[in-house]
Design an enzyme around this catalytic site. Structure first.
Site, PDB file in Angstrom:
ATOM      1  N   ASP A   1      -1.742 -22.503 -21.568  1.00  0.00           N
ATOM      2  CA  ASP A   1      -2.026 -23.322 -22.792  1.00  0.00           C
ATOM      3  C   ASP A   1      -2.110 -22.525 -24.224  1.00  0.00           C
ATOM      4  OD1 ASP A   1      -1.561 -26.137 -21.916  1.00  0.00           O
ATOM      5  OD2 ASP A   1      -3.384 -25.490 -20.595  1.00  0.00           O
TER       6      ASP A   1
ATOM      7  N   SER B   1      -3.034 -25.077 -14.521  1.00  0.00           N
ATOM      8  CA  SER B   1      -3.202 -24.749 -15.749  1.00  0.00           C
ATOM      9  C   SER B   1      -4.332 -23.740 -16.014  1.00  0.00           C
ATOM     10  CB  SER B   1      -3.625 -25.970 -16.509  1.00  0.00           C
ATOM     11  OG  SER B   1      -4.135 -25.486 -17.767  1.00  0.00           O
TER      12      SER B   1
ATOM     13  N   ASP C   1       0.988 -33.755 -18.266  1.00  0.00           N
ATOM     14  CA  ASP C   1      -0.119 -32.720 -18.511  1.00  0.00           C
ATOM     15  C   ASP C   1      -1.366 -33.462 -19.077  1.00  0.00           C
ATOM     16  OD1 ASP C   1      -1.673 -30.713 -19.413  1.00  0.00           O
ATOM     17  OD2 ASP C   1      -0.218 -29.740 -20.632  1.00  0.00           O
TER      18      ASP C   1
ATOM     19  N   HIS D   1       0.952 -22.531 -15.456  1.00  0.00           N
ATOM     20  CA  HIS D   1       1.064 -23.269 -16.774  1.00  0.00           C
ATOM     21  C   HIS D   1       0.074 -22.554 -17.775  1.00  0.00           C
ATOM     22  CE1 HIS D   1       1.625 -26.856 -19.671  1.00  0.00           C
ATOM     23  NE2 HIS D   1       0.269 -26.607 -19.704  1.00  0.00           N
TER      24      HIS D   1
ATOM     25  N   MET E   1       0.885 -25.129 -28.088  1.00  0.00           N
ATOM     26  CA  MET E   1       0.459 -26.040 -29.147  1.00  0.00           C
ATOM     27  C   MET E   1       0.035 -25.367 -30.452  1.00  0.00           C
ATOM     28  SD  MET E   1      -1.881 -27.594 -26.190  1.00  0.00           S
ATOM     29  CE  MET E   1      -1.834 -26.553 -25.007  1.00  0.00           C
TER      30      MET E   1
ATOM     31  N   HIS F   1       3.177 -23.444 -22.720  1.00  0.00           N
ATOM     32  CA  HIS F   1       2.907 -24.570 -23.489  1.00  0.00           C
ATOM     33  C   HIS F   1       2.570 -24.340 -24.791  1.00  0.00           C
ATOM     34  CE1 HIS F   1       0.740 -28.695 -23.938  1.00  0.00           C
ATOM     35  NE2 HIS F   1       1.654 -28.579 -24.873  1.00  0.00           N
TER      36      HIS F   1
ATOM     37  N   MET G   1      -3.155 -22.188 -27.793  1.00  0.00           N
ATOM     38  CA  MET G   1      -3.498 -23.473 -28.890  1.00  0.00           C
ATOM     39  C   MET G   1      -3.860 -22.494 -30.203  1.00  0.00           C
ATOM     40  SD  MET G   1      -6.249 -25.353 -26.743  1.00  0.00           S
ATOM     41  CE  MET G   1      -5.691 -26.167 -25.124  1.00  0.00           C
TER      42      MET G   1
ATOM     43  N   MET H   1       2.417 -35.542 -22.543  1.00  0.00           N
ATOM     44  CA  MET H   1       0.936 -35.436 -22.560  1.00  0.00           C
ATOM     45  C   MET H   1       0.204 -36.761 -22.212  1.00  0.00           C
ATOM     46  SD  MET H   1       0.730 -32.250 -23.139  1.00  0.00           S
ATOM     47  CE  MET H   1      -1.380 -32.512 -23.032  1.00  0.00           C
TER      48      MET H   1
HETATM   49  C1  DX5 Z   1      -4.546 -29.796 -22.709  1.00  0.00           C
HETATM   50  C2  DX5 Z   1      -3.617 -28.778 -22.105  1.00  0.00           C
HETATM   51  C3  DX5 Z   1      -3.763 -28.921 -20.532  1.00  0.00           C
HETATM   52  C4  DX5 Z   1      -4.935 -28.716 -19.852  1.00  0.00           C
HETATM   53  C5  DX5 Z   1      -4.816 -29.779 -18.601  1.00  0.00           C
HETATM   54  O1  DX5 Z   1      -4.388 -29.244 -24.245  1.00  0.00           O
HETATM   55  O2  DX5 Z   1      -2.350 -29.041 -22.460  1.00  0.00           O
HETATM   56  O3  DX5 Z   1      -2.670 -28.180 -19.962  1.00  0.00           O
HETATM   57  O4  DX5 Z   1      -5.170 -27.621 -19.373  1.00  0.00           O
HETATM   58  O5  DX5 Z   1      -6.366 -29.786 -18.231  1.00  0.00           O
HETATM   59  P1  DX5 Z   1      -6.823 -30.868 -17.290  1.00  0.00           P
HETATM   60  O6  DX5 Z   1      -5.892 -31.046 -16.118  1.00  0.00           O
HETATM   61  O7  DX5 Z   1      -8.360 -30.451 -17.006  1.00  0.00           O
HETATM   62  O8  DX5 Z   1      -6.936 -32.064 -18.080  1.00  0.00           O
HETATM   63 ZN    ZN Z   2      -0.612 -27.928 -21.306  1.00  0.00          ZN
END
Ligand code: DX5
Ligand code: ZN
Length: 254
Positions: free
Chosen positions: A65, A38, A202, A63, A98, A96, A67, A167
């Site tokens: 993320d 990630s 994740d 990956h 969100m 991903h 948001m 998750m």
């Molecule tokens: C959280 C993300 C994850 C995050 C995981 O909202 O979806 O992908 O980057 O990070 P770690 O591995 O540090 O928990």
């Molecule tokens: Zn993620």
């Protein structure tokens, strides 16, 4: 007036690329555990450098993320950054989303170079129209569920997507503690999923949790801080892969 989010890639070229990626990633996931770094844990001032370090460590997918500050209480990065990452690497990009309204952003992220587009069941109780749109765009659809969301909500759609992501933290931030309730969900999903399904986890995945995830049936492991925060990324990547393989052979066989 139509608005362009950023430099758009040619969809037919992207589609050929994603078909190849779909096949190769499914093959990868079938043949052994895949670590999915990630970039949320990367140094954003030196993203290209961190991507190169991950490639050198053996990463086969990344990956990303996304948001929106609404579905999750944080903002990360958007279409222009995905486009910039696309220019730095040939690796498949697992995006991903969100987002409260993922339908608005499927095409822009696809045009920026996303290969996988995953949406949350919490905002799309029937995700099939979104999967149809993702496939129409030539990308690979995934479905995500949060820790409080019952696994029963996603089971009806396992046949309609290629990736399912449980998750193991509430999304929004990296570096959180692994929530073991994800394990039972992974077991339930693995019990009914087809063989080439990518089953991902994740949040809080690291040295002490990855083997349990593999034993529960995951084959695609999103790892942020436990990988990019390591003093030696290659050594950590190898250690995580070994632990995932050991966990997998303990119960579920790849
Ligand atoms: C959280 C993300 C994850 C995050 C995981 O909202 O979806 O992908 O980057 O990070 P770690 O591995 O540090 O928990
Ligand atoms: Zn993620």
């Amino acid at each position: 007036m139509s608005r362009k989010f950023f430099a758009e890639n040619d969809i037919s070229t992207l589609s050929q690329r994603s078909t190849a990626i779909d096949n190769s990633t499914a093959t990868l996931a079938r043949s052994g555990p895949v670590i999915n770094p990630s970039l949320l844990a990367a140094d954003f001032a030196h993203l290209q450098c961190d991507i190169k370090r991950l490639e050198d460590a053996g990463a086969e997918i990344l990956h990303l993320d996304i948001m929106d500050g609404h579905f999750v209480p944080n903002l990360s990065f958007g279409v222009p950054v995905v486009s910039a990452i696309r220019c730095c690497t040939e690796l498949p990009l697992d995006v991903h989303l969100m987002l409260s309204e993922p339908q608005k952003y499927l095409a822009p992220f696809r045009q920026a170079g996303a290969d996988f587009l995953s949406v949350h069941i919490e905002v799309a109780p029937d995700p099939r129209p979104l999967f149809d749109e993702i496939r129409r765009l030539g990308a690979i659809p995934g479905l995500v569920l949060n820790p409080p969301t019952p696994v029963e909500t996603v089971l009806p759609y396992l046949g309609d997507c290629d990736l399912i992501l449980a998750m193991s933290v509430m999304p929004g931030f990296g570096g959180q503690t692994f929530d073991p309730t994800a394990l039972e969900k992974l077991r339930r999903i693995r019990a009914v999923a087809r063989e080439n399904m990518m089953i991902s986890v994740d949040g809080g995945v690291g040295l002490s949790t990855i083997a349990g995830c593999a034993a529960a049936g995951a084959n695609l492991f999103v790892v942020g801080s436990a990988l990019l925060g390591a003093p030696d990324i290659k050594a950590r990547f190898d250690a995580l892969t070994t632990l995932a393989k050991e966990g997998a052979t303990a119960s579920w066989r790849f």
